[in-house]
Design an enzyme around this catalytic site. Structure first.
Site, PDB file in Angstrom:
ATOM      1  N   ASP A  11       0.972  -1.094   0.036  1.00 19.58           N
ATOM      2  CA  ASP A  11      -0.115  -0.045   0.103  1.00 19.58           C
ATOM      3  C   ASP A  11       0.918   1.324  -0.151  1.00 19.58           C
ATOM      4  OD1 ASP A  11      -2.076  -1.710   0.116  1.00 19.58           O
ATOM      5  OD2 ASP A  11      -2.897  -1.043   2.271  1.00 19.58           O
ATOM      6  N   ASP A 130     -13.938  -6.289  -2.393  1.00 14.41           N
ATOM      7  CA  ASP A 130     -13.643  -6.155  -1.165  1.00 14.41           C
ATOM      8  C   ASP A 130     -15.134  -6.727  -0.488  1.00 14.41           C
ATOM      9  OD1 ASP A 130     -11.032  -5.196  -0.883  1.00 14.41           O
ATOM     10  OD2 ASP A 130     -11.884  -3.162  -0.675  1.00 14.41           O
TER      11      ASP A 130
END
Lengths: 251, 196
Positions: A11, A130
């Site tokens: 990330d 997700d």
């Protein structure tokens, strides 16, 4: 024999690698290019770079970073975060990315999957999902897990498969950051229903979890972040372990 | 050393450029017959559709230029397929350097996924292209069409069935996999090609 893939996920915010636990509580984990190079040398099969910057300035920084990654790393890498339209995909591929991962943008406008597949080829298009198990239903979420949608995991995964996605990256929000293993039941159901590879994400805490997701979860690849970034699991040891367990990996 | 990359309408040649840069080579990207003819080594990489790339190649008369090259040429991915006689992708006649037809992968009863994507191992290695590369090393593939094992096969891989991971005839070499994305094994192969 085709190898199961191990994929560290980085990330990136303002040019630095960070990793959240359950999508909050960010911690620093190094320079993205150096970290990527190190993972590549250790035997990572692919890398994922997720841009979690919101600002326009941050996006520019990320594009430059993608160019540096492409120049320095000799394994495939996927980039995601902030990809909303074809010109974003073009920008990332031109900077040297091999694949792009789309998430909220696909749920908002599913035709984007068809457009990417027909312009750049299915192999470029990774659809990240997700999802959270709410009662008996896996619900898909957008905006980094903040907004629930009407779509359920299996229907949405089948839809993007039909629209031309090249791979599914499924993150279980129930398992992410908890380190008790991947959502193998849901993963196996996806693997049995789809004609494209599935990448397991969310829940890796020890080596056994990878074995379980490749066997019980029938995953083609497993993604993890913090266990690699903080050295809790070493990739060479993980791969040796998987090989001993009879799983095809690249050594 | 002068290294040229054939310029045509196939995607993703940046990674080949980067891989060559890492080996200290700065390639030119060109479709100019003269520039191609005088290069020491030529790469013919790319991802794309056989029909649309072949149409472009014919329109720009690159077919004649490529077939007449005398120096080592390395086709990569769709480059390997375009060097064959015919492709099932778009049912198109290709360059015909290798007298073999490109087929589409058909999943068996095991319901293998197509495209064949990821790291797979190499066997039955022949030719100097594989110097210092041992059997069972893994390289990175992304493809839905394949070249069957034939007289020109210099490396095999197995997905659904054994197929040609690599070909060689005279000065023409080709790989179905992406050496530019295949870690240190791919780097060695590109080094070997530059040393030919």
């Amino acid at each position: 024999m085709l190898a199961k893939r191990i994929i560290p996920c980085l990330d990136v915010k303002d040019g630095q690698t960070v990793k959240g636990t359950n999508f909050v509580d960010l911690r620093q984990a190094g320079d993205p290019v150096e970290l990527g190079k190190a993972y590549s040398k250790m035997g990572a099969d692919e890398l994922v770079y997720l841009d979690i910057t919101a600002s326009h300035e941050g996006r520019k920084t990320f594009t430059e970073l993608v160019g540096r990654v492409a120049a320095n790393i000799n394994i495939p890498f996927t980039v995601g975060g902030g990809i909303n339209e074809l010109k974003d995909v073009d920008r990332m591929l031109s900077a040297g990315a091999d694949k792009v991962s789309i998430n909220s943008a696909a749920l908002r406008r599913p035709e984007l999957v068809n457009e990417i597949a027909s312009h750049f080829g299915s192999q470029v298009c990774v659809v990240a999902i997700d999802a959270k198990l709410v009662g008996n239903t896996w619900k898909c979420y957008i905006n980094g897990g903040r907004i629930e949608t009407e779509k359920n995991l299996l229907d949405w995964a089948r839809e993007v498969n039909d629209r031309g996605a090249g791979e599914i990256l499924f993150t279980s929000m129930n398992h992410d950051g908890v380190k008790t293993g991947y959502a193998n039941e849901a993963l196996a159901e996806l693997a049995d229903s789809l004609s494209i590879p599935v990448i397991a994400s969310g829940g890796a805490g020890k080596k056994e979890h990878f074995k379980e997701t490749f066997i019980q979860g029938k995953a083609d690849a497993a993604l993890a972040a913090s266990v690699f970034h903080f050295g809790e699991i070493s990739i060479p040891e993980l791969k040796l372990y998987l090989k001993e367990e009879g799983i095809s990996v690249r050594l | 050393m002068d290294v040229a990359i054939v310029k045509y309408n196939a995607g993703n040649i940046f990674s080949v450029v980067h891989a060559l840069n890492r080996l200290g080579v700065d390639p030119i990207i060109t479709d100019d017959a003269e520039q191609l003819a005088k290069a020491d080594k030529i790469l013919f990489p790319g991802q794309g559709h056989a029909l649309t790339t072949m149409q472009y190649i014919r329109e720009h008369r690159l077919d004649e230029i490529i077939c007449q090259l005398k120096q080592p040429v390395l086709g990569i991915c769709v480059g390997q397929q375009l060097m064959c006689k015919h492709s099932e992708e778009g049912d198109v006649d290709c360059l015909g350097i290798f007298d073999v037809d490109v087929k589409r992968f058909t999943p068996s009863v095991n319901k293998e996924k197509v495209p064949h994507m990821g790291w797979n191992s190499l066997t039955a290695l022949k030719s100097d292209l594989y110097k210092n590369i041992s059997e069972q090393q893994f390289v990175y593939f992304v493809h839905s069409f394949y070249v069957p094992v034939c007289d020109w096969t210099i490396a095999q891989s197995d997905y659904i069935l054994p197929f040609s991971a690599s070909l060689h005839k005279d000065n023409f070499y080709a790989t179905q996999f992406h050496p530019e994305k295949s870690g240190s094994v791919g780097e060695q192969l590109l080094k070997n090609f530059l040393d030919l």
